[in-house]
Design an enzyme around this catalytic site. Structure first.
Site, PDB file in Angstrom:
ATOM      1  N   ASP A  85      -7.847  -5.354   0.063  1.00 48.71           N
ATOM      2  CA  ASP A  85      -8.424  -6.462  -0.902  1.00 48.71           C
ATOM      3  C   ASP A  85      -7.963  -7.691  -0.724  1.00 48.71           C
ATOM      4  O   ASP A  85      -8.380  -8.780  -1.479  1.00 48.71           O
ATOM      5  CB  ASP A  85      -7.873  -5.848  -2.200  1.00 48.71           C
ATOM      6  CG  ASP A  85      -8.749  -4.577  -2.540  1.00 48.71           C
ATOM      7  OD1 ASP A  85     -10.053  -4.474  -2.131  1.00 48.71           O
ATOM      8  OD2 ASP A  85      -7.993  -3.562  -3.141  1.00 48.71           O
ATOM      9  N   HIS A 100       0.751  -1.151   0.105  1.00 45.58           N
ATOM     10  CA  HIS A 100      -0.199  -0.127  -0.052  1.00 45.58           C
ATOM     11  C   HIS A 100       0.952   1.173   0.172  1.00 45.58           C
ATOM     12  O   HIS A 100       1.819   1.171   0.723  1.00 45.58           O
ATOM     13  CB  HIS A 100      -0.899  -0.091   1.081  1.00 45.58           C
ATOM     14  CG  HIS A 100      -1.967   0.807   1.128  1.00 45.58           C
ATOM     15  ND1 HIS A 100      -2.076   2.402   1.341  1.00 45.58           N
ATOM     16  CD2 HIS A 100      -3.115   0.660   0.558  1.00 45.58           C
ATOM     17  CE1 HIS A 100      -3.100   2.920   0.995  1.00 45.58           C
ATOM     18  NE2 HIS A 100      -3.985   2.257   0.571  1.00 45.58           N
TER      19      HIS A 100
HETATM   20  N1  CMC Z   1       4.367  -7.607  -4.661  1.00 49.65           N
HETATM   21  C1  CMC Z   1       5.683  -7.663  -4.899  1.00 49.65           C
HETATM   22  N2  CMC Z   1       6.394  -6.409  -4.942  1.00 49.65           N
HETATM   23  C2  CMC Z   1       5.736  -5.397  -4.670  1.00 49.65           C
HETATM   24  C3  CMC Z   1       4.323  -5.332  -4.135  1.00 49.65           C
HETATM   25  C4  CMC Z   1       3.747  -6.425  -4.454  1.00 49.65           C
HETATM   26  N3  CMC Z   1       2.281  -6.564  -4.210  1.00 49.65           N
HETATM   27  N4  CMC Z   1       3.682  -3.934  -4.324  1.00 49.65           N
HETATM   28  C5  CMC Z   1       5.032  -3.347  -4.140  1.00 49.65           C
HETATM   29  N5  CMC Z   1       6.263  -4.035  -4.165  1.00 49.65           N
HETATM   30  C6  CMC Z   1       7.366  -3.715  -4.340  1.00 49.65           C
HETATM   31  C7  CMC Z   1       7.807  -2.820  -5.567  1.00 49.65           C
HETATM   32  O1  CMC Z   1       8.167  -3.494  -6.618  1.00 49.65           O
HETATM   33  C8  CMC Z   1       8.896  -1.852  -5.209  1.00 49.65           C
HETATM   34  O2  CMC Z   1      10.079  -2.464  -5.271  1.00 49.65           O
HETATM   35  P1  CMC Z   1      11.516  -1.759  -5.409  1.00 49.65           P
HETATM   36  O3  CMC Z   1      11.530  -0.615  -4.400  1.00 49.65           O
HETATM   37  O4  CMC Z   1      12.602  -2.725  -5.465  1.00 49.65           O
HETATM   38  O5  CMC Z   1      11.443  -1.133  -6.947  1.00 49.65           O
HETATM   39  C9  CMC Z   1       8.606  -1.509  -3.681  1.00 49.65           C
HETATM   40  O6  CMC Z   1       7.822  -2.674  -3.232  1.00 49.65           O
HETATM   41  C10 CMC Z   1       7.394  -0.236  -3.616  1.00 49.65           C
HETATM   42  O7  CMC Z   1       6.498  -0.327  -4.511  1.00 49.65           O
HETATM   43  P2  CMC Z   1       5.849   0.849  -5.300  1.00 49.65           P
HETATM   44  O8  CMC Z   1       5.275   0.264  -6.467  1.00 49.65           O
HETATM   45  O9  CMC Z   1       6.810   1.931  -5.670  1.00 49.65           O
HETATM   46  O10 CMC Z   1       4.853   1.309  -4.219  1.00 49.65           O
HETATM   47  P3  CMC Z   1       3.671   2.280  -4.567  1.00 49.65           P
HETATM   48  O11 CMC Z   1       3.309   3.030  -3.255  1.00 49.65           O
HETATM   49  O12 CMC Z   1       3.698   2.950  -5.691  1.00 49.65           O
HETATM   50  O13 CMC Z   1       2.590   1.067  -4.748  1.00 49.65           O
HETATM   51  C11 CMC Z   1       0.568  -0.335  -4.554  1.00 49.65           C
HETATM   52  C12 CMC Z   1       1.414   0.669  -3.869  1.00 49.65           C
HETATM   53  C13 CMC Z   1      -0.476  -0.782  -3.789  1.00 49.65           C
HETATM   54  C14 CMC Z   1       0.072   0.062  -6.010  1.00 49.65           C
HETATM   55  C15 CMC Z   1       1.352  -1.672  -4.659  1.00 49.65           C
HETATM   56  O14 CMC Z   1       1.789  -2.273  -3.608  1.00 49.65           O
HETATM   57  C16 CMC Z   1       0.842  -2.826  -5.533  1.00 49.65           C
HETATM   58  O15 CMC Z   1       0.894  -2.758  -6.769  1.00 49.65           O
HETATM   59  N6  CMC Z   1       0.199  -3.885  -4.899  1.00 49.65           N
HETATM   60  C17 CMC Z   1      -0.514  -4.888  -5.772  1.00 49.65           C
HETATM   61  C18 CMC Z   1      -1.752  -4.251  -5.977  1.00 49.65           C
HETATM   62  C19 CMC Z   1      -2.781  -4.064  -4.884  1.00 49.65           C
HETATM   63  O16 CMC Z   1      -3.005  -4.987  -3.831  1.00 49.65           O
HETATM   64  N7  CMC Z   1      -3.651  -3.108  -4.852  1.00 49.65           N
HETATM   65  C20 CMC Z   1      -4.497  -2.476  -3.854  1.00 49.65           C
HETATM   66  C21 CMC Z   1      -4.045  -1.343  -3.122  1.00 49.65           C
HETATM   67  S1  CMC Z   1      -5.323  -1.153  -1.590  1.00 49.65           S
HETATM   68  C22 CMC Z   1      -6.813  -0.866  -2.056  1.00 49.65           C
HETATM   69  C23 CMC Z   1      -6.838   0.280  -2.928  1.00 49.65           C
HETATM   70  O17 CMC Z   1      -6.342   1.319  -2.633  1.00 49.65           O
HETATM   71  O18 CMC Z   1      -7.526   0.406  -3.995  1.00 49.65           O
END
Ligand code: CMC
Length: 431
Positions: free
Chosen positions: A366, A308
């Site tokens: 989720d 998140h």
């Molecule tokens: N699985 C594996 N690695 C992950 C994941 C994951 N679910 N989420 C983040 N990472 C890694 C990512 O690769 C990155 O690694 P590095 O620093 O080495 O590049 C690091 O963690 C930080 O990730 P980010 O994408 O920069 O973080 P963000 O804050 O931009 O993204 C997120 C947050 C929710 C989009 C992301 O964690 C994600 O894609 N999760 C899976 C989708 C999901 O479950 N979304 C629902 C969110 S809660 C409900 C809502 O808000 O709608």
């Protein structure tokens, strides 16, 4: 407006600029850079808005390190235990918990608006049967401005109020109609003797040929899912609603924009993606393979329902959702649901893995919601529409707050241009 008690100083090319610092009631201080471009001729750069406060808001507060979520100051755990969805709607919209009389009046107003314009039935019939219900919802909610144009004047507080009530009341009807249409069953009209969540279940699962009795346990679980998704401060879809609304667009168009944004798998679409992933994993012995894939950057695969932007300790909504999953599956007598077993084991393995620990990746809201919804009988394509119904009140509350903000301006970010500098046009014969 929040108070400024101190200044920060920015030094650039030997010149100093004072930046006022706002102190919020909770959370980190906020640097006021609104005059920076005028004074120093520089922009700030923050793709994804990871360090940018886009507005003042008094609705929802999240402390990502503590795993805390407050609506108007009340914790989500307390609300989940003692309150119910329509009361939380009132709290988000009007700022205070209602008195008994205010709650009854609000419930009656919402209940009286649950039907949709009969002409809308024809509008639905223009969609392909195999359309995703989210696609149908984006279209139908956008079209509400054509059906209810007597509540599109954003400068009229009464029309704003009517639009708000209409959307809270009609979104479950629209989502249920999208579902019924996709499975070829007749639309079921709302039943005002049922509560908000029970009425939604009835519109989804009743058929004219048989009586359908809403299971109160399932209605309570649905109400709780709705409560847990009601608002989440300036997330992507809410920011989309605010940005669309900042141009003066009508509220139905703004909420349609929010629904479109919510659909993405990184946001509300994650509940569908997560359950599909759990099904693909299938059995506990395949978990290490998927965990390894999630850690491999080249795979492009992420563990859906994990991570998140704001929560870096735990998502308090996920904790309540996990309890609900146990409760609902237990009550339905399917506690040995293989998906729940896979989910629990995946959570255990991921939470003890260095990759997930170091990146502070925890199950989000989720992760468990899909298991409950599937046990209730919903197909995965309905998971995100249910999120959209629940979040409508949050979007509207934030939109209403924005419209009432005297300092509100059209949203218009700047950019860090990396394209060609000015160059002379070359005639096609000379290229
Ligand atoms: N699985 C594996 N690695 C992950 C994941 C994951 N679910 N989420 C983040 N990472 C890694 C990512 O690769 C990155 O690694 P590095 O620093 O080495 O590049 C690091 O963690 C930080 O990730 P980010 O994408 O920069 O973080 P963000 O804050 O931009 O993204 C997120 C947050 C929710 C989009 C992301 O964690 C994600 O894609 N999760 C899976 C989708 C999901 O479950 N979304 C629902 C969110 S809660 C409900 C809502 O808000 O709608």
């Amino acid at each position: 407006m929040a108070e400024t008690k101190k200044n920060a100083t920015l030094t650039l090319d030997g010149k100093s600029y004072d930046l006022p610092v706002f102190s919020p009631t909770l959370g980190p201080d906020v640097l006021d850079i609104r005059k920076l471009y005028g004074q120093a001729d520089v922009f700030t750069f923050d793709p994804g808005f990871t360090s940018t406060a886009s507005c003042e808001s008094a609705i929802t507060y999240i402390d990502g390190d503590k795993g805390e979520l407050l609506h108007r100051g009340y914790s989500i755990e307390e609300l989940a235990e003692h309150s119910h969805y329509l009361e939380v709607c009132y709290l988000l919209l009007y700022g205070e918990l209602p008195t008994a009389a205010q709650l009854t009046d609000f419930e009656q107003r919402v209940t009286r608006h649950t039907m949709v314009h009969e002409q809308m039935h024809n509008f639905f019939r223009g969609f392909r049967r195999d359309a995703h219900p989210m696609a149908t919802m984006v279209g139908v909610v956008g079209a509400m401005s054509a059906f209810y144009h007597d509540s599109t004047d954003i400068n009229d507080p009464w029309q704003r109020e009517v639009a708000a009530i209409r959307m809270i009341a009609k979104l479950p009807t629209i989502a249920a109609m999208a579902y019924k249409y996709s499975i070829g069953q007749p639309f079921v009209y709302p039943k005002n003797s049922l509560d908000y969540a029970g009425n939604f279940l009835h519109m989804c699962f009743a058929i004219p040929a048989e009586d359908y009795v809403v299971n109160p346990i399932l209605a309570k679980a649905m109400d709780r899912i709705m409560m847990l998704h009601a608002d989440h401060e300036q997330n992507a879809s809410t920011s989309t609603v605010r940005l669309a609304g900042s141009s003066g667009a009508n509220p139905f168009a703004c909420i349609a924009a929010g629904i479109a944004c919510l659909w993405g798998p990184a946001h509300g679409g994650a509940n569908q993606a997560c359950l599909e992933m759990l099904k693909e994993i299938g059995t506990v012995d395949r978990i290490p393979e998927f965990v390894a894939k999630a850690k491999d950057k080249d795979s492009g695969f992420r563990l859906m329902g994990f991570g998140h932007r704001v929560y870096k300790n735990f998502d308090p909504r996920a904790t309540v959702m996990k309890e609900s999953a146990d409760e609902v599956l237990g009550l339905l007598g399917v506690e040995n649901n293989p998906l729940l077993q896979v989910a629990k084991e995946l959570e255990r393995i991921a939470l003890s893995d260095e990759y997930f620990i170091s990146k502070k990746l925890y199950p989000n809201v989720d992760f468990y919601s899909g298991i409950i919804l599937e046990a209730m009988g919903f197909p995965t394509s309905m998971f995100t529409p249910i999120f959209a119904i629940s979040r409508t009140v949050g979007w509207i509350s934030q939109w209403k707050e924005m419209i009432g903000d005297k300092g509100q301006k059209i949203g218009r970010p700047r950019q860090l241009y990396i394209g060609e500098p000015h160059r002379a046009y070359v005639d096609v014969r000379n290229r």
